[in-house]
Write a protein that holds these residues in place. Structure first.
Motif, short mmCIF file in Angstrom:
data_model
loop_
_atom_site.label_atom_id
_atom_site.label_comp_id
_atom_site.label_asym_id
_atom_site.label_seq_id
_atom_site.Cartn_x
_atom_site.Cartn_y
_atom_site.Cartn_z
N GLU A 187 0.84 -1.20 0.00
CA GLU A 187 0.00 0.00 0.00
C GLU A 187 0.88 1.25 0.00
OE1 GLU A 187 -3.07 0.29 -0.46
OE2 GLU A 187 -4.03 -1.61 0.08
N ASN A 188 2.00 1.19 0.70
CA ASN A 188 2.94 2.32 0.72
C ASN A 188 3.57 2.53 -0.66
OD1 ASN A 188 2.49 2.84 3.42
ND2 ASN A 188 4.21 1.60 4.12
N VAL A 189 3.84 1.44 -1.36
CA VAL A 189 4.39 1.55 -2.72
C VAL A 189 3.39 2.28 -3.63
CG1 VAL A 189 5.17 0.30 -4.77
CG2 VAL A 189 5.82 -0.51 -2.49
N LEU A 190 2.13 1.91 -3.52
CA LEU A 190 1.10 2.56 -4.34
C LEU A 190 0.96 4.04 -3.99
CD1 LEU A 190 -1.69 -0.19 -4.33
CD2 LEU A 190 -0.16 0.43 -6.21
N GLU A 191 1.12 4.34 -2.71
CA GLU A 191 1.02 5.73 -2.27
C GLU A 191 2.22 6.55 -2.75
OE1 GLU A 191 0.64 8.29 1.90
OE2 GLU A 191 0.28 6.14 1.89
N ASP A 192 3.41 5.94 -2.69
CA ASP A 192 4.62 6.66 -3.09
C ASP A 192 4.75 6.77 -4.61
OD1 ASP A 192 5.31 6.94 -0.44
OD2 ASP A 192 6.61 5.17 -0.41
N PHE A 193 4.20 5.78 -5.33
CA PHE A 193 4.30 5.78 -6.80
C PHE A 193 2.91 5.55 -7.40
CE2 PHE A 193 8.20 4.00 -4.95
CZ PHE A 193 9.15 4.88 -5.44
N PRO A 194 2.06 6.56 -7.35
CA PRO A 194 0.67 6.39 -7.80
C PRO A 194 0.53 6.02 -9.28
CG PRO A 194 1.19 8.71 -7.40
CD PRO A 194 2.32 7.92 -6.85
N ALA A 195 1.55 6.35 -10.08
CA ALA A 195 1.47 6.05 -11.52
C ALA A 195 2.26 4.79 -11.87
CB ALA A 195 1.98 7.23 -12.33
N THR A 196 2.60 3.98 -10.89
CA THR A 196 3.45 2.82 -11.14
C THR A 196 2.83 1.84 -12.14
OG1 THR A 196 4.57 0.94 -10.11
CG2 THR A 196 2.50 1.64 -9.12
N LYS A 197 3.69 1.28 -12.96
CA LYS A 197 3.24 0.26 -13.92
C LYS A 197 3.08 -1.10 -13.24
CE LYS A 197 5.70 2.60 -17.69
NZ LYS A 197 6.81 2.50 -18.67
N LEU A 198 3.53 -1.19 -12.00
CA LEU A 198 3.45 -2.46 -11.27
C LEU A 198 2.13 -2.62 -10.51
CD1 LEU A 198 7.07 -2.37 -9.80
CD2 LEU A 198 6.26 -3.85 -11.63
N ARG A 199 1.21 -1.69 -10.69
CA ARG A 199 -0.04 -1.71 -9.94
C ARG A 199 -0.78 -3.05 -10.04
NH1 ARG A 199 -3.27 2.04 -7.57
NH2 ARG A 199 -1.82 3.68 -8.21
N PRO A 200 -0.95 -3.65 -11.22
CA PRO A 200 -1.66 -4.95 -11.28
C PRO A 200 -1.00 -6.02 -10.42
CG PRO A 200 -1.48 -3.99 -13.46
CD PRO A 200 -0.62 -3.16 -12.57
N LYS A 201 0.33 -6.10 -10.49
CA LYS A 201 1.04 -7.11 -9.68
C LYS A 201 0.88 -6.81 -8.19
CE LYS A 201 4.62 -8.31 -13.05
NZ LYS A 201 6.09 -8.37 -13.29
N ILE A 202 0.92 -5.53 -7.86
CA ILE A 202 0.78 -5.14 -6.45
C ILE A 202 -0.61 -5.48 -5.94
CG2 ILE A 202 0.69 -3.16 -4.87
CD1 ILE A 202 2.94 -1.91 -6.54
N TYR A 203 -1.63 -5.18 -6.74
CA TYR A 203 -3.00 -5.55 -6.37
C TYR A 203 -3.09 -7.06 -6.10
CZ TYR A 203 -5.36 -1.12 -7.53
OH TYR A 203 -5.81 0.17 -7.54
N ASP A 204 -2.48 -7.82 -6.99
CA ASP A 204 -2.55 -9.28 -6.90
C ASP A 204 -1.93 -9.78 -5.59
OD1 ASP A 204 -3.07 -11.92 -8.18
OD2 ASP A 204 -0.89 -12.08 -8.08
N ILE A 205 -0.76 -9.25 -5.24
CA ILE A 205 -0.09 -9.72 -4.02
C ILE A 205 -0.80 -9.21 -2.77
CG2 ILE A 205 2.09 -9.74 -2.74
CD1 ILE A 205 3.58 -9.56 -5.34
N ILE A 206 -1.33 -7.99 -2.82
CA ILE A 206 -2.09 -7.50 -1.66
C ILE A 206 -3.30 -8.40 -1.42
CG2 ILE A 206 -3.56 -5.63 -0.81
CD1 ILE A 206 -1.69 -3.65 -2.07
N LEU A 207 -3.99 -8.75 -2.49
CA LEU A 207 -5.16 -9.62 -2.36
C LEU A 207 -4.76 -10.98 -1.77
CD1 LEU A 207 -8.04 -10.49 -2.76
CD2 LEU A 207 -7.56 -10.93 -5.17
N LYS A 208 -3.69 -11.55 -2.28
CA LYS A 208 -3.25 -12.86 -1.77
C LYS A 208 -2.83 -12.75 -0.31
CE LYS A 208 -1.87 -14.66 -6.28
NZ LYS A 208 -0.73 -15.00 -7.18
N SER A 209 -2.22 -11.61 0.06
CA SER A 209 -1.83 -11.40 1.45
C SER A 209 -3.06 -11.31 2.35
CB SER A 209 -1.00 -10.11 1.58
OG SER A 209 0.20 -10.21 0.86
#
Length: 330
Positions: A187-209
């Motif tokens: 969540e901090n990564v998304l906040e620090d880099f709101p335009a990140t191209k890694l958003r889909p992967k981050i969503y996926d891992i947050i959900l699995k967590s």
């Protein structure tokens, strides 16, 4: 014979060059040192050129040669991959010689040196952060420059390196099974880099967590975490439609809903046993209270009897014995 002659001539040339370099290193003649330094620079012998340029700043200070010495020395360090030193020299050039027509070139190369000095994502990224700042400063100062055309691309590349480092650091928590920490870190990564191209992967891992945290949660927090994970699964599915991430989210949502049904039955059983236990406790308390009341009544009766006996005993003590009566004859 020709072979030996060629080797002899080559040796003479090398000896002559070495002798000239040695003479320049020992000389106090500014013009001679500068001449040899420029020759070494032209021949791309960066180490020799730098050794000579390092002897010149005090000798050329205040002269027309000073800008060239600083500029060429910076370039020699750049070509020799001494990027940090070259960056400082190019920046000092822009400050020391603000009217020089090469100021823009020096400012660009200073920023480019920081870019070249940026390390791999898994290493210290202080140079990367400095490079982004320097590149952005150049873009702000020379927005219409031809050199500005690739600045945005370089900044994006460096920013991605920072994003990926933060992503990999957060991913370590997930790999270690620290699911709560993983969710917070991502969540901090998304906040620090709101335009990140890694958003889909981050969503996926947050959900699995969130899923792992929910299904393996303690009783008191399980319902809340199951609801939160199911809601996040819906969010991923809606934000990333027609993707493998959405498919995974839908699968996990189904599992979470099944888990919620199972947990509801567990809750029902727990509440039933809790009610039975509370009824037993209440019944035991009632019996205990009844016994205590009976004991209090008996104790009260005993106290009353004792008090009555005390009163009787006291009356005997306080009542005088009857006196002897004498009768007289008449």
């Amino acid at each position: 014979m020709k072979k030996y002659l060629s080797l002899l001539m080559l040796s003479v040339v090398l000896l002559s060059c070495k002798t000239e370099m040695d003479r320049a290193m020992k000389s106090a003649d500014k013009d001679f040192i500068l001449k040899v330094a420029n020759e070494k620079f032209a021949k791309k012998k960066w180490a020799d050129a730098l050794a000579l340029y390092d002897r010149l700043p005090n000798l050329v200070a205040g002269t027309d040669d000073a800008p060239n010495v600083v500029f060429n020395s910076a370039y020699a360090n750049y070509y020799d991959k001494n990027y940090r030193l070259a960056a400082n020299q190019f920046k000092n050039f822009t400050i020391s010689f603000p009217q020089d027509p090469r100021k823009e070139e020096a400012a660009y190369l200073s920023a480019l040196c920081y870019y070249e000095g940026s390390l791999d994502y898994n290493l210290d990224q202080s140079n990367t952060e400095s490079a982004i700042t320097e590149l952005q400063n150049f873009l702000n100062e020379y927005p219409d420059s031809e050199r500005s055309k690739n600045i945005t691309q370089l900044i994006d590349e460096l920013s991605y390196k920072l994003e990926f480092k933060a992503y990999e650091n957060a991913k370590q928590y997930f790999k270690m099974g620290e699911y709560k920490a993983a969710s917070v870190a991502f969540e901090n990564v998304l906040e620090d880099f709101p335009a990140t191209k890694l958003r889909p992967k981050i969503y996926d891992i947050i959900l699995k967590s969130k899923y792992e945290l929910a299904v393996n949660s303690i009783y008191d927090l399980k319902k809340e975490r199951l609801d939160a994970a199911a809601a996040y699964a819906k969010r991923v599915s809606n934000d990333l439609p027609n993707t493998d991430y959405a498919k995974t989210a839908n699968d996990l949502y189904t599992k979470l809903e099944d888990e919620k049904v199972k947990f509801a039955k567990v809750q029902e059983e727990v509440e039933k046993r809790k009610a039975e236990y509370e009824a037993k406790v209440k019944d035991a308390e009632a019996k205990q209270n009844e016994k205590e009341e009976e004991a209090q009544e008996k104790n009260q009766l005993s106290l009353e009897k004792a008090a009555e006996q005390t009163r009787r005993d006291s009356a005997k003590i306080n009542t005088p014995e009857p006196q002897a009566t004498f009768k007289f004859k008449r």
